[in-house]
Design a protein around this motif. Structure first.
Motif, PDB file in Angstrom:
ATOM      1  N   GLN B  60       4.584  15.776-131.868  1.00 20.40           N
ATOM      2  CA  GLN B  60       4.287  17.205-131.804  1.00 20.40           C
ATOM      3  C   GLN B  60       2.800  17.501-132.011  1.00 20.40           C
ATOM      4  OE1 GLN B  60       7.061  16.179-133.540  1.00 20.40           O
ATOM      5  NE2 GLN B  60       8.618  17.056-132.177  1.00 20.40           N
ATOM      6  N   GLY B 104       4.329  16.701-116.625  1.00 16.51           N
ATOM      7  CA  GLY B 104       5.738  16.500-117.001  1.00 16.51           C
ATOM      8  C   GLY B 104       6.085  15.024-117.077  1.00 16.51           C
ATOM      9  N   SER B 107       4.450  13.433-120.114  1.00 14.48           N
ATOM     10  CA  SER B 107       5.113  13.926-121.327  1.00 14.48           C
ATOM     11  C   SER B 107       6.420  13.168-121.578  1.00 14.48           C
ATOM     12  CB  SER B 107       5.359  15.430-121.165  1.00 14.48           C
ATOM     13  OG  SER B 107       6.180  15.915-122.169  1.00 14.48           O
ATOM     14  N   ILE B 108       7.166  12.948-120.497  1.00 19.13           N
ATOM     15  CA  ILE B 108       8.442  12.221-120.619  1.00 19.13           C
ATOM     16  C   ILE B 108       8.186  10.752-120.968  1.00 19.13           C
ATOM     17  CG2 ILE B 108      10.455  11.386-119.331  1.00 19.13           C
ATOM     18  CD1 ILE B 108      10.174  14.043-117.657  1.00 19.13           C
ATOM     19  N   ILE B 112       5.157  12.766-125.327  1.00 15.94           N
ATOM     20  CA  ILE B 112       4.149  13.727-125.808  1.00 15.94           C
ATOM     21  C   ILE B 112       4.785  15.111-125.842  1.00 15.94           C
ATOM     22  CG2 ILE B 112       1.901  14.764-125.340  1.00 15.94           C
ATOM     23  CD1 ILE B 112       1.186  12.153-123.813  1.00 15.94           C
ATOM     24  N   LYS B 113       4.884  15.696-127.014  1.00 16.84           N
ATOM     25  CA  LYS B 113       5.569  16.983-127.157  1.00 16.84           C
ATOM     26  C   LYS B 113       4.686  18.077-127.743  1.00 16.84           C
ATOM     27  CE  LYS B 113      10.135  14.946-127.310  1.00 16.84           C
ATOM     28  NZ  LYS B 113      11.459  14.927-127.933  1.00 16.84           N
ATOM     29  N   GLY B 114       3.415  17.779-127.891  1.00 21.30           N
ATOM     30  CA  GLY B 114       2.509  18.786-128.432  1.00 21.30           C
ATOM     31  C   GLY B 114       1.996  19.717-127.354  1.00 21.30           C
ATOM     32  N   ALA B 115       0.923  20.439-127.680  1.00 22.14           N
ATOM     33  CA  ALA B 115       0.351  21.388-126.735  1.00 22.14           C
ATOM     34  C   ALA B 115      -0.048  20.663-125.456  1.00 22.14           C
ATOM     35  CB  ALA B 115      -0.871  22.053-127.359  1.00 22.14           C
ATOM     36  N   SER B 116       0.371  21.194-124.321  1.00 16.46           N
ATOM     37  CA  SER B 116       0.081  20.522-123.056  1.00 16.46           C
ATOM     38  C   SER B 116      -0.128  21.557-121.962  1.00 16.46           C
ATOM     39  CB  SER B 116       1.199  19.552-122.688  1.00 16.46           C
ATOM     40  OG  SER B 116       2.451  20.180-122.777  1.00 16.46           O
TER      41      SER B 116
END
Lengths: 411, 255
Positions: B60, B104, B107-108, B112-116
């Motif tokens: 996050q 996307g 992220s997968i 990576i689940k933080g600010a994007s």
């Protein structure tokens, strides 16, 4: 460009001082507001029998006459850009002008910022030249003409040139979360003192690319969409533009305060949201944290609520995760104006601002029987309601999420 | 954190055309575009070298900003031509044609689940990605942020681009990625010494044309040019990168 005379230590407050909209409802934010108040849909079946929200040809013609004669368009033409106005130009220029007029901004200056969200930009130019793409006739001047303005950044450059603007700009293309993310970035720019004012907007045009693309995922509704309904079966694509003027000064034109926002990713799937709503919930929680308020202070959630089976379940899970089962009021206005993709966060934020100004909680058109698996208090009809804080959420392809919090101001 | 809060460059990676080739046949990348693979290789290399980054910084608190000028132009062209030729809209082509598809995918793949965010601004797209990453880090939306610039060529359009470009800039393709951290991130990665401190990146608007170096690379070449110039310049300086229609400027400071 960074202006050295801006205060970088003080954390400024950020206010919305002007709003502007062009949508299937017509030209102007009032047109959309009246439709939303009466739960009256603008979605119609198009020539291909797809239900979409289209800005009428009459409205585009009116905008064309208005804009071609404008000083802004003259500036654009006098730069090295030689282009005929596209629907994206027309909608963006009109919404931008409405917002700036309401805020009392005559122009953008060196201490200002401009942030735009789009995923289609000038794509309609491509589509008119499909034959040239098909044959890859590289020597054809028409192909060169549409390639010249293919990059999504072009529309931002044109808006900046129309204002003779050389300050900070940013174009955000994070799918349907783009405009919400634009608001959040603008909030940060103003709070940190990077800019004094920021014009933030989104623009999206209906195109064959998006209509056929979403159709290939079987995501399009066979009628007007029904957010949160048990019989919902898809979204209605739409076009339009929304702009908001943000500034830090204690302007007498303050309409609402932008308190903060949050951005987070699902990391789950390329086109489907996480069914548990993890990224959406994170974005909402971060928005509350940055706004400095608790979840129980939010009076109403203006949901993304597209009417797609997956979106509504995921968003509901996120809302329950953050707000619990206290029965917070939730609405979606997608059945009024359709889904404007990257611009949706801007247009729907305009509705949130107007809701705070008028102290009216909007309804959710077309819902008949609420999906029993969605344990939310979905508000069906517009009603007077004393509200201090509203949360607006958006979810996008690629698992991108954004949420913002607006609050009422005493005028 | 304020406008001037410190941001440090920990590492960078450049992926030139061709490095994606060994990945094309792997099942994991069966549905991925070349842009996705090139950026994947860049981020994978950064994370492999960045000692325990994923263990020290939560998913996050790790952000990513992707900058691209043209996006998946070739896939968009393929989607449109397939549509015209066969009246078939292929979901995978539409999905991968979106500007945000690379973000996307990363992220997968990397959790990576933080600010994007995905940004685009012609030949300044890479610089805008770095500038946005600075915003993220100074706002304390994440402790570490990967700024990426990428673009791929569409060979069949090269004659068109050449005709449109009066300066006849040689176009290429590739991906560049910078790993940036704020003070909190640097504290967590205490075993890593930063390369330099990034004070500011100037982009957008009308920037005076410079006499600085321009590296023929690819459209979002700011990150590549910046990284290569880092190898031959002192790390507390201003790096100005000449572009076909102006220049961009990276302001670096002592650590």
């Amino acid at each position: 460009m960074i202006s050295s005379n801006l205060n970088s230590n003080q954390e400024n407050e950020v206010y919305v001082t002007g709003v502007g909209v062009v949508a299937p409802s017509g030209i102007g934010s009032d047109c959309l507001w009246r439709r939303a108040l009466s739960n009256q849909t603008c979605i119609r079946a198009g020539e291909d029998n797809q239900f979409v929200g289209r800005v009428s040809a009459d409205n585009l013609a009116e905008l064309s006459n208005r804009i071609i004669e404008s000083e802004q368009w003259s500036r654009l033409r006098s730069s090295d850009l030689d282009i005929a106005p596209s629907p994206a130009h027309l909608m963006a220029f009109a919404a931008m002008s409405e917002a700036m007029t309401q805020a009392g901004w005559s122009h953008l200056g060196p201490d200002d910022g401009l942030i735009l969200a789009t995923t289609t930009g000038l794509v309609t130019g491509w589509e008119s030249e499909l034959g040239h793409f098909l044959n890859e006739q590289a020597d054809d001047p028409k192909l060169a003409d549409c390639m010249r303005y293919q990059g999504l950044g072009c529309i931002l450059q044109h808006l900046a040139a129309s204002q003779n603007f050389s300050g900070q700009t940013r174009l955000i293309t994070t799918a349907c979360a783009a405009a919400t993310q634009a608001l959040i970035l603008a909030h940060q720019w103003i709070r940190s003192g990077r800019v004094k004012r920021c014009l933030v907007g989104g623009v999206e045009v209906l195109s064959n690319l998006t209509i056929r693309g979403f159709d290939s995922f079987q995501l399009l509704s066979d009628g007007v969409c029904k957010p949160f309904d048990q019989n919902r079966n898809g979204i209605n694509l739409a076009e339009g533009a929304g702009f908001l003027c943000l500034e830090s000064d204690a302007s007498p034109n303050r309409l609402a305060k932008l308190c903060g926002g949050g951005i987070a990713a699902d990391g789950y799937h390329m086109t489907a949201p996480d069914p548990q709503g993890s990224g959406c919930a994170s974005a909402m929680s971060l928005a509350l944290k940055h706004a400095g308020i608790d979840a129980d202070m939010i009076d109403w959630i203006h949901a993304h609520g597209t009417g797609s089976p997956h979106n509504d379940v995921s968003e509901a899970a996120a809302i329950l995760k953050v707000f619990g089962d206290r029965g917070i009021a939730v609405s979606s206005t997608k059945a009024i104006h359709g889904h404007m993709l990257a611009a949706s966060g801007a247009v729907e934020s305009v509705l949130c601002v107007m809701a705070l100004v008028n102290q009216v909680m909007l309804g959710t058109a077309k819902i008949e029987t609420q999906d029993p698996t969605i344990n939310l208090e979905v508000n069906r009809d517009s009603c007077d309601r004393s509200m201090n804080y509203i949360l607006k959420s958006t979810l996008g392809f690629g698992g991108s999420n954004g949420a913002v919090v607006f609050s009422r101001v005493t005028r | 954190m304020s406008l001037r809060s410190d941001v440090f460059l920990i590492d960078y990676e450049l992926v030139e055309s061709g490095r994606e080739q060994p990945y094309l046949s792997k099942p994991k990348f069966r549905r991925a575009s070349r842009g996705m693979i090139m950026t994947y290789v860049a981020v994978e290399s950064l994370l492999e070298r960045s000692w325990q980054l994923k263990e020290l910084i939560s998913e996050q608190r790790l952000g990513v900003v992707v900058g691209t000028s043209q996006g998946e132009l070739e896939i968009t062209k393929n989607f449109l031509t397939t549509l015209v030729k066969s009246e078939t809209a292929r979901p995978i082509l539409f999905q991968n044609s979106l500007h945000n598809a690379v973000l996307g995918f990363l992220s997968i793949e990397f959790g990576i689940k933080g600010a994007s965010m995905t940004v685009s601004n012609g030949s300044y797209s890479g610089e805008d990605a770095v500038a946005t990453a600075l915003d993220f880090l100074r706002a304390d939306w994440c402790d570490a942020c990967i700024a990426i610039g990428w673009d791929t060529k569409v060979n069949s359009f090269e004659k068109v681009w050449a005709a449109l470009d009066p300066e006849n800039v040689k176009r290429g393709e590739g991906a560049g990625a910078l790993l940036l951290v704020n003070q909190s991130g640097l504290n967590r990665l205490s075993a890593r010494s930063p390369i330099t401190r990034v004070v500011e990146v100037e982009t957008g608007g009308k920037i005076a044309k410079s006499t600085g170096q321009y590296i023929d690379y690819y459209d979002s070449n700011g990150i590549a040019s910046f990284s290569r110039l880092l190898e031959v310049t002192p790390h507390a300086c201003e790096i100005q990168i000449g572009k076909p229609n102006g220049s961009s400027r990276f302001v670096l400071g002592p650590i």
